[in-house]
Design a protein around this motif. Sequence first.
Motif, PDB file in Angstrom:
ATOM      1  N   PHE A   6      49.413   8.400 -12.461  1.00  0.00           N
ATOM      2  CA  PHE A   6      50.581   9.262 -12.278  1.00  0.00           C
ATOM      3  C   PHE A   6      50.082  10.701 -12.284  1.00  0.00           C
ATOM      4  CE2 PHE A   6      52.033   5.577 -14.777  1.00  0.00           C
ATOM      5  CZ  PHE A   6      52.908   5.028 -13.864  1.00  0.00           C
ATOM      6  N   MET A   7      50.426  11.462 -11.244  1.00  0.00           N
ATOM      7  CA  MET A   7      49.997  12.855 -11.154  1.00  0.00           C
ATOM      8  C   MET A   7      51.203  13.723 -10.832  1.00  0.00           C
ATOM      9  SD  MET A   7      46.344  12.541  -9.171  1.00  0.00           S
ATOM     10  CE  MET A   7      47.074  12.308  -7.590  1.00  0.00           C
ATOM     11  N   GLY A   8      51.064  15.024 -11.073  1.00  0.00           N
ATOM     12  CA  GLY A   8      52.141  15.936 -10.732  1.00  0.00           C
ATOM     13  C   GLY A   8      52.120  17.186 -11.576  1.00  0.00           C
ATOM     14  N   ASN A   9      53.192  17.942 -11.502  1.00  0.00           N
ATOM     15  CA  ASN A   9      53.309  19.196 -12.237  1.00  0.00           C
ATOM     16  C   ASN A   9      53.945  18.979 -13.605  1.00  0.00           C
ATOM     17  OD1 ASN A   9      52.327  20.655 -10.023  1.00  0.00           O
ATOM     18  ND2 ASN A   9      54.345  20.655  -9.080  1.00  0.00           N
ATOM     19  N   ALA A  10      53.822  19.968 -14.457  1.00  0.00           N
ATOM     20  CA  ALA A  10      54.419  19.904 -15.790  1.00  0.00           C
ATOM     21  C   ALA A  10      55.916  19.625 -15.669  1.00  0.00           C
ATOM     22  CB  ALA A  10      54.191  21.218 -16.526  1.00  0.00           C
ATOM     23  N   GLY A  11      56.418  18.791 -16.537  1.00  0.00           N
ATOM     24  CA  GLY A  11      57.843  18.484 -16.538  1.00  0.00           C
ATOM     25  C   GLY A  11      58.267  17.505 -15.468  1.00  0.00           C
ATOM     26  N   ASP A  12      57.288  16.831 -14.855  1.00  0.00           N
ATOM     27  CA  ASP A  12      57.634  15.915 -13.770  1.00  0.00           C
ATOM     28  C   ASP A  12      57.976  14.510 -14.248  1.00  0.00           C
ATOM     29  OD1 ASP A  12      55.211  14.877 -14.466  1.00  0.00           O
ATOM     30  OD2 ASP A  12      54.312  15.032 -12.498  1.00  0.00           O
ATOM     31  N   GLY A  13      57.914  14.278 -15.546  1.00  0.00           N
ATOM     32  CA  GLY A  13      58.326  12.981 -16.070  1.00  0.00           C
ATOM     33  C   GLY A  13      57.220  11.954 -16.182  1.00  0.00           C
ATOM     34  N   LYS A  14      55.950  12.375 -16.092  1.00  0.00           N
ATOM     35  CA  LYS A  14      54.861  11.399 -16.206  1.00  0.00           C
ATOM     36  C   LYS A  14      54.932  10.658 -17.535  1.00  0.00           C
ATOM     37  CE  LYS A  14      51.675  14.233 -15.811  1.00  0.00           C
ATOM     38  NZ  LYS A  14      50.447  14.966 -15.825  1.00  0.00           N
ATOM     39  N   VAL A  90      46.405  -4.298 -16.443  1.00  0.00           N
ATOM     40  CA  VAL A  90      47.002  -3.163 -15.728  1.00  0.00           C
ATOM     41  C   VAL A  90      46.843  -1.936 -16.626  1.00  0.00           C
ATOM     42  CG1 VAL A  90      49.086  -2.190 -14.693  1.00  0.00           C
ATOM     43  CG2 VAL A  90      48.708  -4.671 -14.629  1.00  0.00           C
ATOM     44  N   ILE A  91      46.247  -0.885 -16.055  1.00  0.00           N
ATOM     45  CA  ILE A  91      46.048   0.358 -16.792  1.00  0.00           C
ATOM     46  C   ILE A  91      46.870   1.452 -16.125  1.00  0.00           C
ATOM     47  CG2 ILE A  91      44.368   2.053 -17.606  1.00  0.00           C
ATOM     48  CD1 ILE A  91      42.225  -0.149 -17.362  1.00  0.00           C
ATOM     49  N   HIS A  92      47.741   2.095 -16.874  1.00  0.00           N
ATOM     50  CA  HIS A  92      48.584   3.186 -16.387  1.00  0.00           C
ATOM     51  C   HIS A  92      48.001   4.490 -16.939  1.00  0.00           C
ATOM     52  CE1 HIS A  92      51.762   0.243 -15.355  1.00  0.00           C
ATOM     53  NE2 HIS A  92      51.387  -0.347 -16.480  1.00  0.00           N
ATOM     54  N   LEU A  93      47.568   5.368 -16.049  1.00  0.00           N
ATOM     55  CA  LEU A  93      46.976   6.641 -16.452  1.00  0.00           C
ATOM     56  C   LEU A  93      47.853   7.794 -15.983  1.00  0.00           C
ATOM     57  CD1 LEU A  93      43.314   5.944 -15.202  1.00  0.00           C
ATOM     58  CD2 LEU A  93      44.197   5.615 -17.527  1.00  0.00           C
ATOM     59  N   ALA A  94      48.203   8.695 -16.886  1.00  0.00           N
ATOM     60  CA  ALA A  94      48.937   9.909 -16.517  1.00  0.00           C
ATOM     61  C   ALA A  94      47.949  11.059 -16.580  1.00  0.00           C
ATOM     62  CB  ALA A  94      50.100  10.150 -17.459  1.00  0.00           C
ATOM     63  N   ARG A  95      47.754  11.715 -15.453  1.00  0.00           N
ATOM     64  CA  ARG A  95      46.788  12.810 -15.373  1.00  0.00           C
ATOM     65  C   ARG A  95      47.361  14.069 -16.010  1.00  0.00           C
ATOM     66  NH1 ARG A  95      43.720  15.102 -10.022  1.00  0.00           N
ATOM     67  NH2 ARG A  95      42.744  16.849 -11.089  1.00  0.00           N
ATOM     68  N   GLN A  96      46.487  14.798 -16.719  1.00  0.00           N
ATOM     69  CA  GLN A  96      46.904  16.058 -17.317  1.00  0.00           C
ATOM     70  C   GLN A  96      47.120  17.090 -16.220  1.00  0.00           C
ATOM     71  OE1 GLN A  96      42.530  17.887 -18.401  1.00  0.00           O
ATOM     72  NE2 GLN A  96      43.613  16.885 -20.019  1.00  0.00           N
ATOM     73  N   ASP A  97      47.956  18.055 -16.515  1.00  0.00           N
ATOM     74  CA  ASP A  97      48.271  19.100 -15.526  1.00  0.00           C
ATOM     75  C   ASP A  97      47.179  20.125 -15.434  1.00  0.00           C
ATOM     76  OD1 ASP A  97      50.732  17.915 -14.985  1.00  0.00           O
ATOM     77  OD2 ASP A  97      51.637  18.905 -16.695  1.00  0.00           O
TER      78      ASP A  97
END
Length: 97
Positions: A6-14, A90-97
């Motif tokens: 999961f990638m995106g900007n701050a506050g995007d709900g990751k 299954v590995i779910h990774l949220a990328r830091q901003d």
Amino acid sequence: MQVQVFMGNAGDGKTSTLQEVQNRLATQGHSAPIIQAGAYGDDGLLQIIEVRAAGGQREILVDDCSRLQILKVLEWRSCTEDDPSFDDLVIHLARQD
């Protein structure tokens, strides 16, 4: 093994997305605490993922991953492709901003 990033900007709900996965697993009777990647170095994160997988956790949630940590996880996935014990992981990774 499946890796979702999961990638995106701050506050995007990751983190909210990770919490939704966590809640879904809880309703199925599975525990999946969210790993805070910032607490581990690149190799340390791989070690905790391996420990959780070896302990029977089939979905692993990781928040705040660096680009390098994500690359290390993807590299590790390539190295374990022939190991059937990781087939349903299954590995779910949220990328830091």
